[in-house]
Design a protein around this motif. Structure first.
Motif, PDB file in Angstrom:
ATOM      1  N   SER A  35     -48.098 -11.549  27.650  1.00  0.00           N
ATOM      2  CA  SER A  35     -49.805 -12.419  28.097  1.00  0.00           C
ATOM      3  C   SER A  35     -50.039 -13.198  26.876  1.00  0.00           C
ATOM      4  O   SER A  35     -49.555 -12.836  25.619  1.00  0.00           O
ATOM      5  CB  SER A  35     -50.580 -11.454  28.363  1.00  0.00           C
ATOM      6  OG  SER A  35     -50.182 -10.447  29.419  1.00  0.00           O
TER       7      SER A  35
ATOM      8  N   ASN B 145     -43.729 -19.284  23.454  1.00  0.00           N
ATOM      9  CA  ASN B 145     -43.539 -19.525  24.832  1.00  0.00           C
ATOM     10  C   ASN B 145     -42.401 -20.632  25.014  1.00  0.00           C
ATOM     11  O   ASN B 145     -42.312 -21.411  24.289  1.00  0.00           O
ATOM     12  CB  ASN B 145     -44.883 -20.039  25.476  1.00  0.00           C
ATOM     13  CG  ASN B 145     -44.939 -20.064  26.949  1.00  0.00           C
ATOM     14  OD1 ASN B 145     -44.279 -19.175  27.652  1.00  0.00           O
ATOM     15  ND2 ASN B 145     -45.567 -20.931  27.338  1.00  0.00           N
ATOM     16  N   ASN B 146     -41.538 -19.921  25.993  1.00  0.00           N
ATOM     17  CA  ASN B 146     -40.356 -20.713  26.259  1.00  0.00           C
ATOM     18  C   ASN B 146     -39.406 -21.088  25.157  1.00  0.00           C
ATOM     19  O   ASN B 146     -38.348 -21.744  25.404  1.00  0.00           O
ATOM     20  CB  ASN B 146     -41.061 -22.356  26.699  1.00  0.00           C
ATOM     21  CG  ASN B 146     -41.684 -22.562  27.930  1.00  0.00           C
ATOM     22  OD1 ASN B 146     -41.387 -21.766  28.877  1.00  0.00           O
ATOM     23  ND2 ASN B 146     -42.699 -23.382  27.810  1.00  0.00           N
TER      24      ASN B 146
ATOM     25  N   PHE C 132     -41.563 -15.726  27.651  1.00  0.00           N
ATOM     26  CA  PHE C 132     -42.444 -16.441  28.458  1.00  0.00           C
ATOM     27  C   PHE C 132     -43.839 -15.661  28.201  1.00  0.00           C
ATOM     28  O   PHE C 132     -43.958 -14.557  28.214  1.00  0.00           O
ATOM     29  CB  PHE C 132     -42.375 -16.352  30.000  1.00  0.00           C
ATOM     30  CG  PHE C 132     -41.200 -17.023  30.245  1.00  0.00           C
ATOM     31  CD1 PHE C 132     -41.253 -18.483  30.180  1.00  0.00           C
ATOM     32  CD2 PHE C 132     -39.862 -16.429  31.001  1.00  0.00           C
ATOM     33  CE1 PHE C 132     -39.987 -19.577  30.642  1.00  0.00           C
ATOM     34  CE2 PHE C 132     -38.723 -17.236  31.126  1.00  0.00           C
ATOM     35  CZ  PHE C 132     -38.813 -18.550  31.082  1.00  0.00           C
TER      36      PHE C 132
ATOM     37  N   LEU D 287     -47.951 -15.728  29.603  1.00  0.00           N
ATOM     38  CA  LEU D 287     -48.549 -16.160  30.604  1.00  0.00           C
ATOM     39  C   LEU D 287     -49.937 -15.517  30.640  1.00  0.00           C
ATOM     40  O   LEU D 287     -50.413 -14.860  29.648  1.00  0.00           O
ATOM     41  CB  LEU D 287     -47.872 -15.290  31.818  1.00  0.00           C
ATOM     42  CG  LEU D 287     -46.418 -15.642  32.135  1.00  0.00           C
ATOM     43  CD1 LEU D 287     -46.075 -14.408  32.809  1.00  0.00           C
ATOM     44  CD2 LEU D 287     -46.348 -16.865  32.885  1.00  0.00           C
ATOM     45  N   GLU D 288     -50.962 -16.302  31.381  1.00  0.00           N
ATOM     46  CA  GLU D 288     -52.283 -15.634  31.281  1.00  0.00           C
ATOM     47  C   GLU D 288     -52.205 -14.073  32.023  1.00  0.00           C
ATOM     48  O   GLU D 288     -51.414 -13.834  32.702  1.00  0.00           O
ATOM     49  CB  GLU D 288     -53.207 -16.720  32.514  1.00  0.00           C
ATOM     50  CG  GLU D 288     -53.310 -17.978  32.019  1.00  0.00           C
ATOM     51  CD  GLU D 288     -53.875 -18.405  30.534  1.00  0.00           C
ATOM     52  OE1 GLU D 288     -54.613 -17.482  30.282  1.00  0.00           O
ATOM     53  OE2 GLU D 288     -53.408 -19.271  29.828  1.00  0.00           O
TER      54      GLU D 288
ATOM     55  N   ASP E 123     -51.536 -12.361  35.708  1.00  0.00           N
ATOM     56  CA  ASP E 123     -50.767 -13.603  36.273  1.00  0.00           C
ATOM     57  C   ASP E 123     -49.506 -12.704  37.266  1.00  0.00           C
ATOM     58  O   ASP E 123     -48.384 -13.012  36.613  1.00  0.00           O
ATOM     59  CB  ASP E 123     -50.375 -14.686  35.719  1.00  0.00           C
ATOM     60  CG  ASP E 123     -49.613 -15.805  36.282  1.00  0.00           C
ATOM     61  OD1 ASP E 123     -49.562 -15.657  37.559  1.00  0.00           O
ATOM     62  OD2 ASP E 123     -49.253 -16.979  35.655  1.00  0.00           O
TER      63      ASP E 123
ATOM     64  N   GLY F  34     -46.543 -15.203  37.911  1.00  0.00           N
ATOM     65  CA  GLY F  34     -46.171 -15.893  36.858  1.00  0.00           C
ATOM     66  C   GLY F  34     -45.178 -14.756  36.146  1.00  0.00           C
ATOM     67  O   GLY F  34     -43.984 -15.091  35.769  1.00  0.00           O
TER      68      GLY F  34
ATOM     69  N   GLY G 166     -41.990 -14.782  38.449  1.00  0.00           N
ATOM     70  CA  GLY G 166     -41.493 -15.944  38.458  1.00  0.00           C
ATOM     71  C   GLY G 166     -40.562 -16.009  37.148  1.00  0.00           C
ATOM     72  O   GLY G 166     -39.505 -16.326  36.988  1.00  0.00           O
ATOM     73  N   SER G 167     -41.199 -15.642  35.951  1.00  0.00           N
ATOM     74  CA  SER G 167     -40.523 -15.468  34.622  1.00  0.00           C
ATOM     75  C   SER G 167     -39.426 -14.493  34.733  1.00  0.00           C
ATOM     76  O   SER G 167     -38.329 -14.662  34.103  1.00  0.00           O
ATOM     77  CB  SER G 167     -41.420 -14.878  33.711  1.00  0.00           C
ATOM     78  OG  SER G 167     -42.682 -15.932  33.621  1.00  0.00           O
TER      79      SER G 167
END
Length: 181
Positions: free
Chosen positions: A105, A116-117, A121, A123-124, A127, A130, A133-134
């Motif tokens: 997070s 990030n990336n 990853f 995320l908020e 999430d 998210g 998906g990650s």
């Protein structure tokens, strides 16, 4: 520690979402704490008990074996309702040192370590989609996972390089002494 601020409820809900999408995986949650029973009950309620293993407490020597067998590391930290939060969880640095991409997070000091990336990853908090998906991206894209893992190890080595830390401390104190004159 299985505490609310670690966001394990978010992880379990992401696991349920991944199962609904037909993703094949196993999630291992290591540790113990006041949230353990609630998390086990939530896993049963979400029908993910067969893919989520609550390992319990293990020794620091045993943790390395889990990192070596893992493909990625997830700790979707949250700011708890009482304001409690993690700073920079040590386990994130350990996972990165073991070349694991991280899903976490954008809270507290976590973004100071996880890029990030690049190393994982961010995320908020809370999430669920998210996080799911990650995780899915890292499971599907082995090259991305490998690249983020290597980047993470390099990041940890640079951030925690004792020579660099000492040089930074030296510079800080020399500037303080200069400003005091």
């Amino acid at each position: 520690r299985l505490t609310a601020k670690k966001g394990f409820d978010v992880l379990l809900k992401a696991c349920a979402e991944l199962r609904n999408q037909g993703v094949n995986f196993k999630c291992r949650i290591i540790g113990d704490g006041e949230e353990k029973d609630a998390l086990i009950n939530l896993a049963a309620e979400l029908d993910v008990s067969d893919i989520v293993e609550f390992v319990g407490v293990i020794s620091s020597a045993e943790i390395k074996n889990f990192y070596e067998r893992a493909d990625l590391f997830v700790l979707p930290c949250i700011i708890d309702k009482d304001g409690n939060r993690d700073g920079i969880p040590n386990v994130i640095a350990e996972a990165m040192a073991m070349e694991l991409p991280v899903v976490s997070s954008k809270i507290s000091g976590i973004p100071e370590l996880v890029e990030n990336n690049e190393t994982g990853f961010l995320l908020e908090q809370r999430d669920i989609f998210g996080v799911a998906g990650s995780i899915k991206s890292l499971i599907i894209n082995h090259e991305l996972s490998r690249k983020m893992g290597k980047n993470g190890r390099n990041r940890v080595l640079s951030v925690f390089d004792s020579r660099v830390c000492l040089e930074n401390l030296y510079t800080f104190y020399m500037n303080e002494l200069s400003n005091g004159d």
